[in-house]
Design a protein around this motif. Structure first.
Motif, PDB file in Angstrom:
ATOM      1  N   LYS A  10       2.605 -11.284   6.708  1.00  0.00           N
ATOM      2  CA  LYS A  10       2.083  -9.921   6.572  1.00  0.00           C
ATOM      3  C   LYS A  10       0.972  -9.663   7.594  1.00  0.00           C
ATOM      4  CE  LYS A  10       1.314 -10.192   2.089  1.00  0.00           C
ATOM      5  NZ  LYS A  10       0.897  -9.774   0.716  1.00  0.00           N
ATOM      6  N   LEU A  22      -1.098   0.023   7.109  1.00  0.00           N
ATOM      7  CA  LEU A  22       0.274  -0.201   6.638  1.00  0.00           C
ATOM      8  C   LEU A  22       0.362  -1.280   5.556  1.00  0.00           C
ATOM      9  CD1 LEU A  22       2.140  -0.089  10.077  1.00  0.00           C
ATOM     10  CD2 LEU A  22       1.984   1.729   8.370  1.00  0.00           C
ATOM     11  N   ASP A  24       0.558  -1.193   2.396  1.00  0.00           N
ATOM     12  CA  ASP A  24       1.564  -0.946   1.365  1.00  0.00           C
ATOM     13  C   ASP A  24       2.987  -0.989   1.913  1.00  0.00           C
ATOM     14  OD1 ASP A  24      -0.418  -0.611  -0.521  1.00  0.00           O
ATOM     15  OD2 ASP A  24      -0.498   1.572  -0.277  1.00  0.00           O
ATOM     16  N   GLN A  25       3.152  -0.714   3.211  1.00  0.00           N
ATOM     17  CA  GLN A  25       4.481  -0.629   3.803  1.00  0.00           C
ATOM     18  C   GLN A  25       5.001  -1.972   4.335  1.00  0.00           C
ATOM     19  OE1 GLN A  25       1.993   1.696   4.640  1.00  0.00           O
ATOM     20  NE2 GLN A  25       2.883   3.079   3.097  1.00  0.00           N
ATOM     21  N   ASP A  28       7.580  -3.907   2.455  1.00  0.00           N
ATOM     22  CA  ASP A  28       8.906  -3.289   2.545  1.00  0.00           C
ATOM     23  C   ASP A  28       9.606  -3.678   3.837  1.00  0.00           C
ATOM     24  OD1 ASP A  28       8.509  -2.022   0.129  1.00  0.00           O
ATOM     25  OD2 ASP A  28       7.797  -0.156   1.033  1.00  0.00           O
ATOM     26  N   PHE A  29       8.855  -3.703   4.951  1.00  0.00           N
ATOM     27  CA  PHE A  29       9.446  -4.111   6.229  1.00  0.00           C
ATOM     28  C   PHE A  29       9.981  -5.547   6.130  1.00  0.00           C
ATOM     29  CE2 PHE A  29       5.908  -1.381   8.362  1.00  0.00           C
ATOM     30  CZ  PHE A  29       6.536  -0.216   7.939  1.00  0.00           C
ATOM     31  N   ALA A 161      10.286  -1.945  10.878  1.00  0.00           N
ATOM     32  CA  ALA A 161       9.175  -0.993  10.819  1.00  0.00           C
ATOM     33  C   ALA A 161       9.474   0.276  11.611  1.00  0.00           C
ATOM     34  CB  ALA A 161       7.901  -1.649  11.365  1.00  0.00           C
ATOM     35  N   TYR A 164       9.946   3.774  10.054  1.00  0.00           N
ATOM     36  CA  TYR A 164       8.695   4.323   9.518  1.00  0.00           C
ATOM     37  C   TYR A 164       7.775   4.798  10.635  1.00  0.00           C
ATOM     38  CZ  TYR A 164       4.486   4.738   6.659  1.00  0.00           C
ATOM     39  OH  TYR A 164       3.369   5.213   6.017  1.00  0.00           O
TER      40      TYR A 164
END
Length: 204
Positions: A10, A22, A24-25, A28-29, A161, A164
């Protein structure tokens, strides 16, 4: 750069993207990258073996819940009987599909394997297969991808990513790095599997 666990990954994704907003995102990536790699990556560390028994009169056996792809499928015995793959439509037209006996063919249907002929007795079948690695999370800091191909996992996460971020000029670089790593990993895996196998020459 340390890249040994989920937290490291991360952090690396955030650093490569040069973004601090990012948090929170990024999970997901990474999750999308894992789904992608489950479809595309096949290395020997993903191989698992499963053994089960058929039921007389039942042509199906369940797939393992983490099943991705067959490497080898056999009926255990003396001799061991390899099972031949047929597409579902081809197996349904095969003459053995409606008879009973020792299975010699199979196909994959949803979460089951269908055997042909229909088992006439209890047979032990053994499956060597590529298994889907457990997904990374805060409670699961590593998996097969993280331990063996962390660079691919990083580049795949950066690629995922893009929808997004939109129109990131670095996308083609990340795709090229992912593809280069994929070629290298495939070559290394093949070398690792066959480097100890002596060459043989078949007389003709």
């Amino acid at each position: 750069m340390s890249l040994t666990n989920y937290s490291d990954l991360k952090t690396s994704v955030a650093n490569y993207l040069a973004r601090t907003d990012l948090t929170d995102q990024i999970p997901d990536f990474i999750r999308l990258a894992e789904y992608r790699m489950r479809r595309e990556v096949r290395i020997r560390q993903m191989l698992k073996s499963a053994t089960t028994a058929t039921v007389s009169g039942d042509s199906t056996v369940e797939m393992p819940t983490d099943f991705l792809e067959v490497r080898d499928f056999v009926v255990v015995g003396n001799p061991t009987q390899p099972l031949n793959y047929f597409s579902p439509s081809a197996l349904s037209r095969n003459a053995n599909s409606s008879t009973s006996g020792k299975p010699i063919n199979y196909t994959a249907l949803a979460a089951e394997f269908q055997l042909s002929p229909i088992p006439s007795s209890v047979y032990t079948v053994q499956l060597l297969y590529y298994a889907a690695p457990e997904l990374l999370s805060d409670s699961n800091a590593s998996n097969v991808f993280m331990a063996n191909v962390p660079d691919m996992l990083l580049y795949a996460s950066l690629i995922e990513a893009e929808p997004y971020l939109m129109n990131d000029a670095r996308l083609q670089t990340w795709i090229a790095m992912y593809e280069r790593a994929s070629v290298s990993v495939t070559k290394s895996d093949e070398t690792g599997q066959y480097s100890g196998v002596p060459l043989s020459i078949k007389a003709v």
